[in-house]
Design a protein around this motif. Structure first.
Motif, short mmCIF file in Angstrom:
data_model
loop_
_atom_site.label_atom_id
_atom_site.label_comp_id
_atom_site.label_asym_id
_atom_site.label_seq_id
_atom_site.Cartn_x
_atom_site.Cartn_y
_atom_site.Cartn_z
N THR A 192 -3.33 0.59 -3.52
CA THR A 192 -3.18 -0.61 -3.11
C THR A 192 -2.60 -1.47 -4.39
O THR A 192 -3.04 -1.35 -5.64
CB THR A 192 -4.14 -1.53 -2.75
N GLN B 145 -5.17 6.30 -0.46
CA GLN B 145 -4.48 5.00 -0.53
C GLN B 145 -4.65 4.36 -1.69
O GLN B 145 -5.50 4.07 -2.35
CB GLN B 145 -5.35 4.33 0.74
N THR C 4 0.70 -1.24 -0.14
CA THR C 4 -0.08 0.19 0.17
C THR C 4 0.93 1.32 0.16
O THR C 4 2.10 1.20 0.31
CB THR C 4 -0.95 -0.09 1.16
N TYR C 5 0.32 2.37 -0.42
CA TYR C 5 1.09 3.52 -0.33
C TYR C 5 0.03 4.84 -0.38
O TYR C 5 -0.96 4.79 -0.92
CB TYR C 5 1.76 3.67 -1.70
N LYS C 6 0.41 5.58 0.62
CA LYS C 6 -0.40 6.92 0.90
C LYS C 6 -0.10 8.10 0.32
O LYS C 6 1.14 8.68 0.51
CB LYS C 6 -0.75 7.49 2.19
N ARG D 219 -2.22 -6.43 4.74
CA ARG D 219 -1.18 -5.39 4.87
C ARG D 219 -1.92 -4.16 5.60
O ARG D 219 -3.22 -3.93 5.25
CB ARG D 219 -0.71 -4.94 3.39
N ASP E 65 -2.54 -0.51 6.12
CA ASP E 65 -2.15 0.87 5.50
C ASP E 65 -1.83 2.09 6.49
O ASP E 65 -2.08 1.90 7.53
CB ASP E 65 -3.11 1.16 4.32
N SER E 66 -1.47 3.12 5.97
CA SER E 66 -1.07 4.03 6.90
C SER E 66 -2.17 4.90 7.72
O SER E 66 -2.07 5.50 8.49
CB SER E 66 -0.12 5.08 6.28
#
Length: 433
Positions: free
Chosen positions: A70, A68, A62-64, A409, A411-412
């Protein structure tokens, strides 16, 4: 020291599953928690190959950014029933999916033989936005693909790895807070020993290097399970030992920590450890029990470990694993372990039936540990267990979805992102809870 759908479709609120210690108070607590923890589920809009199943892999990232993102690495169907084609399914914050095939040197989508439990992909995103995928290796030379820049094609970069020509198996990968990546894998195909090695992707220099051979012993093989990096940049490793050359049943689940700032390794109590460790010098979470034997018989019926996953409470490791003991009736029960002083404490999470070699664990400020597991049968098979008091309580984590494998996972934003393959129907599902 040896240590003893494209768009989301909301699912109905999860129903309470079986309790380890049933009782009215526990049932009420579980019902309240189930109502508060409904899972949003959607089907990934791409066909999945039935070979997309493993226990050790890290197939979700994942990445913000503006929201978000995925990334799900998975096996698509190949040209024949015995092959697959790896790809990435990318979900943006608006819920729109896009597909990124892994491209071979000839520009065509890469294709490999099926090998359940081995030829599955692991994915991570580095600090520059590049995607990295390790795939389809069972004692094969590197099969490594990445993008050159965010949004680019995913192409073959296998020649960039150290240890060219070595036999690689079980690659697990994670992203550090500074944007570097760490990769653990079993390296070598010797009949007498198969070591575990740790690698680092230097994001600033765009270069892979060997950190260390972290575990090796004569007549033993290393099985990497998971790794993660804490806020201080220390790498936490989880791995199992087996009799060489290979077996479906392993032993002595172990933990190790690496500090890039000092180059030193340590156990869970912070005591220095000399690497490579052996079974005798590992920080062992699950010791051998009565009747447990080192065997390469894939029909071995005795006590054994099979699959484990790791999360952190700050810098403290928390572990979920499956273990078959002499008194479990052949079932692999689910356990939770954490360090306390110079030992590991263990709790039973689920012991009411057989489970599948698939686990996940996250840490939540409200629920504390969340352990995800898959039962061997049932309508709903994916469950999340939490411990609102002194008892672990389970609930369906994917109501109405017949998934039989999983990865998780966090996420942030503090959501658990669920990767849910349904191998019987060649379908992959995305969940968030």
């Amino acid at each position: 020291m040896r240590r003893p759908t494209a768009r989301a479709a909301a699912a109905s609120a999860a129903a309470l599953a079986a309790l380890l210690t049933p009782g009215p108070a526990a049932q009420a607590a579980g019902t309240d928690r189930a109502a508060a923890a409904a899972t949003v589920i959607e089907k990934v809009p791409y066909a999945m190959d039935s070979s997309n199943q493993a226990a050790w892999w890290t197939p979700a990232a994942t990445y913000k950014g503006r929201g978000q993102y995925t990334y799900f690495a998975f096996n698509e169907p190949g040209a024949t029933a015995a092959t697959h084609r790896p790809a990435i399914a990318r979900r943006d914050p608006d819920g729109v999916w896009s597909r990124l095939p892994l491209l071979a040197a000839n520009g065509q989508q890469a294709e490999f033989p099926d090998d359940n439990g081995h030829n599955q992909p692991s994915v991570a995103r580095d600090g520059s936005g590049r995607l990295h995928v390790f795939t389809s290796m069972h004692a094969n030379p590197w099969r490594y693909f990445r993008t050159e820049a965010p949004g680019g094609s995913v192409t073959d970069h296998s020649a960039e790895l150290p240890d060219q020509g070595e036999a690689i198996t079980y690659p697990v990968v994670t992203t550090a807070p500074n944007g570097d990546l760490y990769l653990a894998a079993r390296v070598g195909a010797g009949s007498d020993q198969r070591p575990g090695k740790l690698y680092r992707w230097d994001n600033a220099a765009s270069r892979w290097s060997v950190v260390a051979t972290f575990a090796v012993a004569l007549n033993r093989s290393v099985y990497p399970d998971d790794l993660t990096v804490d806020a201080a940049g220390r790498v936490h490793l989880l791995y199992e030992w087996a009799k060489a050359p290979a077996t479906a049943f392993r032993h002595q689940l172990s933990y190790l920590r690496y500090d890039p700032a000092t180059g030193a390794f340590a156990d869970s109590a912070g005591a220095a450890v000399t690497t490579p460790v052996t079974p005798a010098t590992s920080d062992v979470i699950q010791e051998l029990t009565t009747g447990e034997e080192w065997s390469i018989d894939n029909a071995y019926p005795g006590p054994a470990v099979q699959s484990a996953k790791l999360t952190l409470d700050g810098s403290t490791p928390k572990v979920a694993y499956r273990y078959r003991s002499a008194d479990s009736g052949g079932d692999f029960r689910v356990y939770y372990a954490y360090p306390s002083g110079s030992s590991w404490l263990r709790q039973t999470v689920y012991a009411d039936g057989q489970t599948t070699a698939a686990l996940g664990i996250t840490w939540d400020e409200t629920d504390a540990g969340r352990v995800y597991y898959v039962t061997a049968s049932g309508t709903d098979r994916v469950f999340a267990a939490t411990r609102p008091g002194t008892t672990w309580t389970s609930q369906s984590a994917a109501p109405g979805v017949s998934a039989d494998r999983l990865a998780v996972r966090r996420d942030s934003d503090g959501n658990d992102v669920l990767y849910l393959p349904d191998t019987a129907h060649n379908s992959l599902y995305y969940g968030v809870r």
